[in-house]
Write a protein that holds these residues in place. Structure first.
Motif, PDB file in Angstrom:
ATOM      1  N   GLU A  74       0.844  -1.192   0.000  1.00 26.71           N
ATOM      2  CA  GLU A  74       0.000   0.000   0.000  1.00 26.71           C
ATOM      3  C   GLU A  74       0.882   1.245   0.000  1.00 26.71           C
ATOM      4  OE1 GLU A  74      -3.050   0.808  -0.227  1.00 26.71           O
ATOM      5  OE2 GLU A  74      -4.343  -0.874   0.349  1.00 26.71           O
ATOM      6  N   PRO A  75       1.062   1.909  -1.130  1.00 32.05           N
ATOM      7  CA  PRO A  75       1.925   3.091  -1.168  1.00 32.05           C
ATOM      8  C   PRO A  75       1.412   4.249  -0.325  1.00 32.05           C
ATOM      9  CG  PRO A  75       0.739   2.824  -3.234  1.00 32.05           C
ATOM     10  CD  PRO A  75       0.505   1.575  -2.455  1.00 32.05           C
ATOM     11  N   LYS A  76       0.121   4.235   0.026  1.00 29.06           N
ATOM     12  CA  LYS A  76      -0.408   5.315   0.858  1.00 29.06           C
ATOM     13  C   LYS A  76       0.207   5.310   2.254  1.00 29.06           C
ATOM     14  CE  LYS A  76      -4.435   2.782   2.623  1.00 29.06           C
ATOM     15  NZ  LYS A  76      -5.917   2.724   2.681  1.00 29.06           N
ATOM     16  N   ASP A  77       0.862   4.203   2.631  1.00 31.90           N
ATOM     17  CA  ASP A  77       1.489   4.114   3.948  1.00 31.90           C
ATOM     18  C   ASP A  77       2.915   4.655   3.970  1.00 31.90           C
ATOM     19  OD1 ASP A  77      -0.787   2.938   5.018  1.00 31.90           O
ATOM     20  OD2 ASP A  77      -0.134   0.914   4.475  1.00 31.90           O
ATOM     21  N   ILE A  78       3.455   5.039   2.811  1.00 37.47           N
ATOM     22  CA  ILE A  78       4.790   5.642   2.769  1.00 37.47           C
ATOM     23  C   ILE A  78       4.739   7.007   3.460  1.00 37.47           C
ATOM     24  CG2 ILE A  78       6.614   6.540   1.258  1.00 37.47           C
ATOM     25  CD1 ILE A  78       5.701   4.553  -0.860  1.00 37.47           C
ATOM     26  N   ARG A  79       5.791   7.332   4.192  1.00 39.59           N
ATOM     27  CA  ARG A  79       5.895   8.631   4.850  1.00 39.59           C
ATOM     28  C   ARG A  79       7.194   9.314   4.424  1.00 39.59           C
ATOM     29  NH1 ARG A  79       1.479   7.514   5.218  1.00 39.59           N
ATOM     30  NH2 ARG A  79       0.129   7.293   7.055  1.00 39.59           N
ATOM     31  N   ALA A  80       7.134  10.633   4.285  1.00 42.08           N
ATOM     32  CA  ALA A  80       8.304  11.417   3.885  1.00 42.08           C
ATOM     33  C   ALA A  80       8.530  12.536   4.895  1.00 42.08           C
ATOM     34  CB  ALA A  80       8.107  12.000   2.486  1.00 42.08           C
ATOM     35  N   TYR A  81       9.810  12.820   5.171  1.00 39.42           N
ATOM     36  CA  TYR A  81      10.177  13.844   6.146  1.00 39.42           C
ATOM     37  C   TYR A  81      11.391  14.617   5.633  1.00 39.42           C
ATOM     38  CZ  TYR A  81       7.590  10.575   9.154  1.00 39.42           C
ATOM     39  OH  TYR A  81       6.649   9.727   9.672  1.00 39.42           O
ATOM     40  N   ALA A  82      11.590  15.791   6.237  1.00 40.09           N
ATOM     41  CA  ALA A  82      12.800  16.576   5.982  1.00 40.09           C
ATOM     42  C   ALA A  82      13.330  17.089   7.313  1.00 40.09           C
ATOM     43  CB  ALA A  82      12.504  17.747   5.051  1.00 40.09           C
ATOM     44  N   TYR A  83      14.658  17.079   7.480  1.00 41.90           N
ATOM     45  CA  TYR A  83      15.262  17.688   8.658  1.00 41.90           C
ATOM     46  C   TYR A  83      15.100  19.198   8.577  1.00 41.90           C
ATOM     47  CZ  TYR A  83      17.441  13.179   9.537  1.00 41.90           C
ATOM     48  OH  TYR A  83      17.654  11.852   9.784  1.00 41.90           O
ATOM     49  N   ALA A  84      14.908  19.840   9.745  1.00 40.98           N
ATOM     50  CA  ALA A  84      14.634  21.275   9.763  1.00 40.98           C
ATOM     51  C   ALA A  84      15.381  21.950  10.903  1.00 40.98           C
ATOM     52  CB  ALA A  84      13.134  21.522   9.904  1.00 40.98           C
ATOM     53  N   ILE A  85      15.662  23.235  10.707  1.00 35.88           N
ATOM     54  CA  ILE A  85      16.355  24.036  11.715  1.00 35.88           C
ATOM     55  C   ILE A  85      15.359  24.433  12.801  1.00 35.88           C
ATOM     56  CG2 ILE A  85      17.610  26.189  12.118  1.00 35.88           C
ATOM     57  CD1 ILE A  85      18.469  26.068   9.161  1.00 35.88           C
ATOM     58  N   PRO A  86      15.669  24.189  14.060  1.00 30.88           N
ATOM     59  CA  PRO A  86      14.722  24.505  15.142  1.00 30.88           C
ATOM     60  C   PRO A  86      14.438  26.003  15.227  1.00 30.88           C
ATOM     61  CG  PRO A  86      16.890  23.965  16.030  1.00 30.88           C
ATOM     62  CD  PRO A  86      16.928  23.614  14.577  1.00 30.88           C
ATOM     63  N   GLY A  87      13.161  26.330  15.351  1.00 31.41           N
ATOM     64  CA  GLY A  87      12.760  27.716  15.523  1.00 31.41           C
ATOM     65  C   GLY A  87      12.713  28.533  14.250  1.00 31.41           C
ATOM     66  N   ASN A  88      13.173  27.980  13.149  1.00 34.21           N
ATOM     67  CA  ASN A  88      13.166  28.704  11.875  1.00 34.21           C
ATOM     68  C   ASN A  88      11.868  28.389  11.138  1.00 34.21           C
ATOM     69  OD1 ASN A  88      13.553  29.654   9.246  1.00 34.21           O
ATOM     70  ND2 ASN A  88      15.735  29.198   9.251  1.00 34.21           N
ATOM     71  N   THR A  89      11.051  29.401  10.916  1.00 34.40           N
ATOM     72  CA  THR A  89       9.764  29.199  10.250  1.00 34.40           C
ATOM     73  C   THR A  89       9.752  29.719   8.818  1.00 34.40           C
ATOM     74  OG1 THR A  89       8.933  31.299  11.141  1.00 34.40           O
ATOM     75  CG2 THR A  89       8.524  29.304  12.446  1.00 34.40           C
ATOM     76  N   VAL A  90      10.906  30.167   8.329  1.00 31.85           N
ATOM     77  CA  VAL A  90      11.000  30.693   6.960  1.00 31.85           C
ATOM     78  C   VAL A  90      11.232  29.525   6.008  1.00 31.85           C
ATOM     79  CG1 VAL A  90      12.210  32.261   5.409  1.00 31.85           C
ATOM     80  CG2 VAL A  90      11.947  32.845   7.839  1.00 31.85           C
TER      81      VAL A  90
END
Length: 233
Positions: A74-90
């Motif tokens: 079931e490809p709908k169960d794939i999850r994707a993420y990206a690392y992010a800088i804490p506190g940076n909302t730009v």
């Protein structure tokens, strides 16, 4: 995810390649057209993530089943993420973690953001909208240029013919783009023993170098940290 992050932090210090090995599985890469393809084989199941054609946010995923039994994927169960800088909302700088670490940022505080993965229907709609706006903007620009020249009957007829040809080309390209989605986008499939299935997924892009993919197959989670850099970078 915490252990995945720790491996990333070690990799940024040069101790490991950026491959998320969060368990006993062995994650490897091979080179295709100067770029890396990521893969893992575990208990007869091989998962391959290939960003060399569609790019980081449209990776092609292949599953090769030699487990001795059929697998429902079931490809709908794939999850994707990206690392992010804490506190940076730009958005334009939030995912530039390399720069953050180079300037003395605390690696242990890095965050991970969940990224949207389009369904086939959503991606089809998105592509249709993108293609439509591309056609409209092109026609606006061309029409403006045409108005700068003489507008005798011959010129007007030629412009009309050019406009017709452009419209036909846009429609052809649009149909081909939708056909590619209809035929190639990952959908739910039973993968029988001794067979292989592949398709691509589309992820809403952000300005990052690395993409984290969690791909569940046959009760096992395959964790990848994928990049689209050349193999010798």
């Amino acid at each position: 995810m915490r252990f995945l992050l720790s491996l990333f932090l070690m990799a940024t210090m040069g101790h490991l390649n950026l491959m998320a090995e969060t368990d006993a599985k062995e994650y490897k890469t091979y080179v295709k057209n100067n770029y890396k393809v990521f893969y893992c084989t575990h208990e007869g199941v091989s998962v391959v993530v290939d960003p060399t054609e569609g790019g980081l946010f449209e990776p092609r995923i292949s599953i090769i089943n030699k487990s001795g039994h059929e697998i429902m994927f079931e490809p709908k169960d794939i999850r994707a993420y990206a690392y992010a800088i804490p506190g940076n909302t730009v958005k334009s700088t939030r995912y530039r973690v390399g720069t953050y670490l180079d300037h003395g940022g605390d690696a242990s505080r890095l965050e991970t953001d969940s990224l949207k993965i389009y369904t086939p229907k959503q991606y089809r709609k998105k592509q249709s909208r993108t293609n439509w706006w591309a056609m409209v903007l092109t026609e606006v620009v061309v029409a403006g240029v045409e108005q700068l020249g003489p507008q005798d009957d011959v010129t007007m007829m030629e412009n009309a013919l050019y406009r017709r040809d452009r419209t036909n080309e846009f429609e052809k390209a649009h149909d081909e783009a939708l056909k590619r989605i209809d035929e190639g986008y990952w959908k739910a499939n039973t993968i029988f023993d001794g067979s292989e299935h592949q398709g691509f997924i589309a992820i809403k892009p952000v300005k990052t170098t690395y993409l984290i993919l969690d791909i569940p197959v046959d009760g096992e989670m395959f964790h990848f940290v994928v990049d689209s850099k050349k193999y010798d970078e």
